[in-house]
Design an enzyme around this catalytic site. Structure first.
Site, PDB file in Angstrom:
ATOM      1  N   TYR A 243     -20.726 -29.930  -9.368  1.00  0.00           N
ATOM      2  CA  TYR A 243     -19.671 -29.264  -8.265  1.00  0.00           C
ATOM      3  C   TYR A 243     -20.672 -29.040  -7.438  1.00  0.00           C
ATOM      4  O   TYR A 243     -21.097 -28.525  -7.630  1.00  0.00           O
ATOM      5  CB  TYR A 243     -18.428 -28.430  -8.957  1.00  0.00           C
ATOM      6  CG  TYR A 243     -17.520 -28.660  -9.898  1.00  0.00           C
ATOM      7  CD1 TYR A 243     -16.969 -30.261 -10.468  1.00  0.00           C
ATOM      8  CD2 TYR A 243     -16.412 -27.458 -10.835  1.00  0.00           C
ATOM      9  CE1 TYR A 243     -15.598 -30.038 -11.311  1.00  0.00           C
ATOM     10  CE2 TYR A 243     -15.326 -28.370 -11.414  1.00  0.00           C
ATOM     11  CZ  TYR A 243     -15.978 -29.352 -11.998  1.00  0.00           C
ATOM     12  OH  TYR A 243     -14.794 -30.115 -12.596  1.00  0.00           O
TER      13      TYR A 243
ATOM     14  N   GLY B 182      -2.889 -33.207  -5.917  1.00  0.00           N
ATOM     15  CA  GLY B 182      -1.963 -32.982  -5.107  1.00  0.00           C
ATOM     16  C   GLY B 182      -0.894 -34.220  -4.319  1.00  0.00           C
ATOM     17  O   GLY B 182       0.228 -33.868  -4.178  1.00  0.00           O
TER      18      GLY B 182
ATOM     19  N   LEU C 129       1.850 -34.662  -6.586  1.00  0.00           N
ATOM     20  CA  LEU C 129       2.735 -33.819  -6.896  1.00  0.00           C
ATOM     21  C   LEU C 129       3.771 -32.876  -6.651  1.00  0.00           C
ATOM     22  O   LEU C 129       4.720 -32.475  -6.025  1.00  0.00           O
ATOM     23  CB  LEU C 129       2.202 -33.985  -8.498  1.00  0.00           C
ATOM     24  CG  LEU C 129       2.754 -34.831  -9.856  1.00  0.00           C
ATOM     25  CD1 LEU C 129       2.062 -34.385 -10.708  1.00  0.00           C
ATOM     26  CD2 LEU C 129       3.827 -36.104  -9.643  1.00  0.00           C
TER      27      LEU C 129
ATOM     28  N   SER D 225      -6.045 -30.794 -12.921  1.00  0.00           N
ATOM     29  CA  SER D 225      -5.843 -31.304 -12.553  1.00  0.00           C
ATOM     30  C   SER D 225      -3.929 -31.127 -12.082  1.00  0.00           C
ATOM     31  O   SER D 225      -2.964 -32.469 -12.237  1.00  0.00           O
ATOM     32  CB  SER D 225      -5.191 -33.086 -12.135  1.00  0.00           C
ATOM     33  OG  SER D 225      -7.102 -32.910 -11.805  1.00  0.00           O
TER      34      SER D 225
ATOM     35  N   LEU E 186      -1.718 -31.379 -10.500  1.00  0.00           N
ATOM     36  CA  LEU E 186      -1.009 -31.894  -9.025  1.00  0.00           C
ATOM     37  C   LEU E 186      -1.169 -33.326  -8.997  1.00  0.00           C
ATOM     38  O   LEU E 186      -0.905 -33.525  -8.180  1.00  0.00           O
ATOM     39  CB  LEU E 186      -0.808 -30.798  -7.734  1.00  0.00           C
ATOM     40  CG  LEU E 186      -0.196 -29.152  -7.563  1.00  0.00           C
ATOM     41  CD1 LEU E 186      -1.265 -28.444  -6.656  1.00  0.00           C
ATOM     42  CD2 LEU E 186       0.414 -29.502  -8.092  1.00  0.00           C
ATOM     43  N   GLY E 187      -1.948 -33.806 -10.512  1.00  0.00           N
ATOM     44  CA  GLY E 187      -1.897 -35.086 -10.131  1.00  0.00           C
ATOM     45  C   GLY E 187      -3.163 -34.703  -8.772  1.00  0.00           C
ATOM     46  O   GLY E 187      -2.914 -35.777  -7.124  1.00  0.00           O
TER      47      GLY E 187
ATOM     48  N   GLY F 170       3.484 -33.522  -3.034  1.00  0.00           N
ATOM     49  CA  GLY F 170       4.976 -34.909  -2.342  1.00  0.00           C
ATOM     50  C   GLY F 170       3.315 -34.081  -0.878  1.00  0.00           C
ATOM     51  O   GLY F 170       4.338 -34.977   0.053  1.00  0.00           O
ATOM     52  N   LYS F 171       2.482 -34.329  -0.698  1.00  0.00           N
ATOM     53  CA  LYS F 171       1.836 -34.076   0.949  1.00  0.00           C
ATOM     54  C   LYS F 171       1.520 -35.568   0.646  1.00  0.00           C
ATOM     55  O   LYS F 171       1.272 -36.007   2.048  1.00  0.00           O
ATOM     56  CB  LYS F 171       0.577 -33.682   0.644  1.00  0.00           C
ATOM     57  CG  LYS F 171      -0.745 -33.679  -0.348  1.00  0.00           C
ATOM     58  CD  LYS F 171      -0.896 -32.577  -0.594  1.00  0.00           C
ATOM     59  CE  LYS F 171      -2.042 -32.365   0.642  1.00  0.00           C
ATOM     60  NZ  LYS F 171      -2.566 -31.155   0.271  1.00  0.00           N
TER      61      LYS F 171
HETATM   62  N1  NAP Z   1     -12.846 -31.570 -16.788  1.00  0.00           N
HETATM   63  C1  NAP Z   1     -12.967 -32.345 -15.696  1.00  0.00           C
HETATM   64  O1  NAP Z   1     -13.362 -33.532 -15.442  1.00  0.00           O
HETATM   65  C2  NAP Z   1     -12.310 -31.457 -14.527  1.00  0.00           C
HETATM   66  C3  NAP Z   1     -11.633 -33.238 -13.796  1.00  0.00           C
HETATM   67  C4  NAP Z   1     -11.418 -32.829 -11.922  1.00  0.00           C
HETATM   68  C5  NAP Z   1     -10.617 -30.993 -12.079  1.00  0.00           C
HETATM   69  N2  NAP Z   1     -10.808 -30.251 -13.637  1.00  0.00           N
HETATM   70  C6  NAP Z   1     -10.728 -28.782 -12.749  1.00  0.00           C
HETATM   71  O2  NAP Z   1      -9.721 -28.277 -12.608  1.00  0.00           O
HETATM   72  C7  NAP Z   1      -9.674 -27.775 -11.540  1.00  0.00           C
HETATM   73  C8  NAP Z   1      -8.257 -28.284 -10.805  1.00  0.00           C
HETATM   74  O3  NAP Z   1      -8.292 -29.364 -10.493  1.00  0.00           O
HETATM   75  P1  NAP Z   1      -7.144 -29.947  -9.683  1.00  0.00           P
HETATM   76  O4  NAP Z   1      -7.886 -29.919  -7.804  1.00  0.00           O
HETATM   77  O5  NAP Z   1      -7.779 -31.763  -9.292  1.00  0.00           O
HETATM   78  O6  NAP Z   1      -6.230 -29.775  -9.594  1.00  0.00           O
HETATM   79  P2  NAP Z   1      -4.615 -29.962  -9.052  1.00  0.00           P
HETATM   80  O7  NAP Z   1      -4.438 -29.325  -9.234  1.00  0.00           O
HETATM   81  O8  NAP Z   1      -3.978 -31.330  -9.732  1.00  0.00           O
HETATM   82  O9  NAP Z   1      -4.971 -30.198  -7.194  1.00  0.00           O
HETATM   83  C9  NAP Z   1      -5.217 -29.404  -6.532  1.00  0.00           C
HETATM   84  C10 NAP Z   1      -5.708 -30.021  -5.220  1.00  0.00           C
HETATM   85  O10 NAP Z   1      -4.415 -30.574  -4.542  1.00  0.00           O
HETATM   86  C11 NAP Z   1      -3.458 -29.974  -2.818  1.00  0.00           C
HETATM   87  N3  NAP Z   1      -3.339 -28.070  -3.111  1.00  0.00           N
HETATM   88  C12 NAP Z   1      -3.140 -27.397  -3.995  1.00  0.00           C
HETATM   89  N4  NAP Z   1      -1.917 -26.820  -4.113  1.00  0.00           N
HETATM   90  C13 NAP Z   1      -0.967 -27.275  -3.538  1.00  0.00           C
HETATM   91  C14 NAP Z   1       0.230 -26.940  -2.686  1.00  0.00           C
HETATM   92  N5  NAP Z   1       0.562 -25.682  -3.208  1.00  0.00           N
HETATM   93  N6  NAP Z   1       0.210 -28.148  -1.986  1.00  0.00           N
HETATM   94  C15 NAP Z   1       0.199 -29.108  -0.967  1.00  0.00           C
HETATM   95  N7  NAP Z   1      -1.167 -29.248  -1.633  1.00  0.00           N
HETATM   96  C16 NAP Z   1      -1.574 -28.219  -2.812  1.00  0.00           C
HETATM   97  C17 NAP Z   1      -5.271 -29.291  -2.404  1.00  0.00           C
HETATM   98  O11 NAP Z   1      -6.271 -30.492  -2.011  1.00  0.00           O
HETATM   99  P3  NAP Z   1      -5.989 -31.052  -0.479  1.00  0.00           P
HETATM  100  O12 NAP Z   1      -5.868 -28.937   0.309  1.00  0.00           O
HETATM  101  O13 NAP Z   1      -7.440 -30.900  -0.134  1.00  0.00           O
HETATM  102  O14 NAP Z   1      -5.388 -31.748  -0.319  1.00  0.00           O
HETATM  103  C18 NAP Z   1      -6.280 -28.682  -3.984  1.00  0.00           C
HETATM  104  O15 NAP Z   1      -7.271 -28.953  -4.217  1.00  0.00           O
HETATM  105  C19 NAP Z   1     -11.198 -27.777 -11.107  1.00  0.00           C
HETATM  106  O16 NAP Z   1     -11.397 -27.313  -9.828  1.00  0.00           O
HETATM  107  C20 NAP Z   1     -11.719 -28.269 -12.095  1.00  0.00           C
HETATM  108  O17 NAP Z   1     -12.057 -26.579 -12.680  1.00  0.00           O
HETATM  109  C21 NAP Z   1     -12.561 -30.903 -14.528  1.00  0.00           C
END
Ligand code: NAP
Length: 346
Positions: free
Chosen positions: A53, A239, A241, A234, A236-237, A243-244
């Protein structure tokens, strides 16, 4: 904040884990420190990182995330407040990651090199949870619905666990975990660890959200029968999910706008399912992002849901979601959408 036991460790982790993969790319060091302060204030006691990362992984930025966590951990009184989970890259073609190898593998030399570099960046003597980021086997990961068999050599699982055993014995690693694993992979690790007295994986970190519930097909049984915790990423998929991106919107500074590599949410029934969940949330007066996170948190087989945020406002919304109890009506409606569109975005 509520807490659950991590595997069979006796350690209690918060139902939300702070994901950090935006630190060093979308988020600055100051942002990261503010997020970690706030998360701890709200009762979060586990942070998730990885040696590769921030995302997207690049030679120029690699290691920044752990370094930002490290500069936060270095202040007095912080190390004992949180558990640090990080990961070693699996089989892949990141030619720039290792000193003497053009490909990443879970060889003894590479795992040892990776741990030392992570400890240095994290400014700590130990990693609480050291995870194999994805398997060393030839596999299709981060894409596609079904298992695709690929031939190729692989480091034997007992050999990988043997290296991790030495790291546990030395005190550099407390517990080991898996990530992006299959049921065969998890059971094979458990078998080898039990037969050979090697460290038993305590957790599996896989994607889990409304549009990807494939964990429920086989892995959830392993949680119940073997107590291997799911750290769900993930929620929120990425982001979608929230709705953005509905109606073709492309918010400035969002992950999709910046990196445009989220095609898995835009194919097949993905967009239909995402829209249905967003509509459902709105029908019940819920914030779609909070509904999606609350759904993951509410699953009995999810030990901790790994949230990620790029602003404090998002982080607050997402942490508040842990306290949201979804009504039976909402859960029934979710099941109906899941039946109509099962796992469209694996
Ligand atoms: N093991 C693996 O292979 C793997 C893979 C992926 C993730 N992870 C871990 O899981 C963590 C979370 O994953 P993810 O970032 O994919 O999770 P996620 O919850 O699906 O997406 C998070 C992203 O959604 C947007 N967001 C978050 N809250 C929001 C809200 N309330 N309203 C609108 N947009 C919102 C932000 O991006 P924007 O502002 O850019 O839109 C944020 O970075 C990572 O930091 C990492 O530690 C691990």
């Amino acid at each position: 904040m509520e807490y659950r036991e991590l595997g069979r460790t006796g350690l209690k982790v918060s139902r939300l884990c702070l994901g950090t993969m935006t630190f060093g790319e979308q988020n600055s060091e100051a942002d990261g420190h503010a997020q970690m302060d706030y998360a701890v204030e709200r009762g979060i006691n586990i942070f998730d990182a990885a040696e590769i990362y921030p995302v997207p992984p690049k030679a120029e930025t690699q290691g920044r995330t752990e370094a930002i966590i490290g500069s936060w951990l270095a202040a007095p009184g912080r190390r004992d407040k949180v558990m640090i989970a990080t990961k070693v890259a699996g089989r892949g073609k990141m030619t720039w990651l290792r000193r003497d190898a053009a490909k990443t593998r879970h060889s003894a030399a590479q795992i040892n090199e990776a741990v030392e570099a992570s400890l240095k960046r994290l400014k700590t003597d130990y990693i609480d949870l050291y995870q194999l980021h994805w398997p060393d086997r030839p596999m299709r990961i981060f894409e596609g619905h079904d298992y695709l068999h690929l031939e190729g050599d692989t480091h034997p699982i007992d050999e990988i666990l043997g290296v991790l055993a030495k790291l546990v014995a030395s005190g550099k690693v407390r517990f080991v975990g898996l990530s992006n694993e299959t049921p065969w992979g998890v059971m094979s690790f458990l078998k080898q660890s039990e037969q050979q007295g090697l460290p038993r994986p305590v957790s599996i970190q896989n994607a889990y959200n409304l549009v990807n519930r494939s964990f429920e097909t086989g892995l959830s049984e392993i949680f119940y029968r073997e107590q291997v915790s799911l750290l769900a990423y993930s929620p929120l998929g990425q982001g979608y999910l929230s709705g953005k991106y509905e109606g073709g919107a492309l918010p400035k500074g969002s992950r999709k706008m910046l990196f445009n590599r989220l095609g898995r949410y835009e194919q097949g029934n993905g967009p239909r399912a995402i829209s249905a969940y967003i509509e459902l949330a709105r029908k019940h007066g819920l914030d779609p992002a909070q509904m999606a996170i609350a759904f993951a948190v509410s699953r009995p087989f999810v030990t901790s849901t790994i949230i990620g945020a790029t602003s404090m406002e998002q982080l607050k919304t997402d942490i508040d979601a842990a306290a949201l109890e979804l009504s039976d009506n909402v859960l029934e409606d979710i099941e109906q959408i899941h039946l109509d569109y099962p796992n469209p975005c694996p």
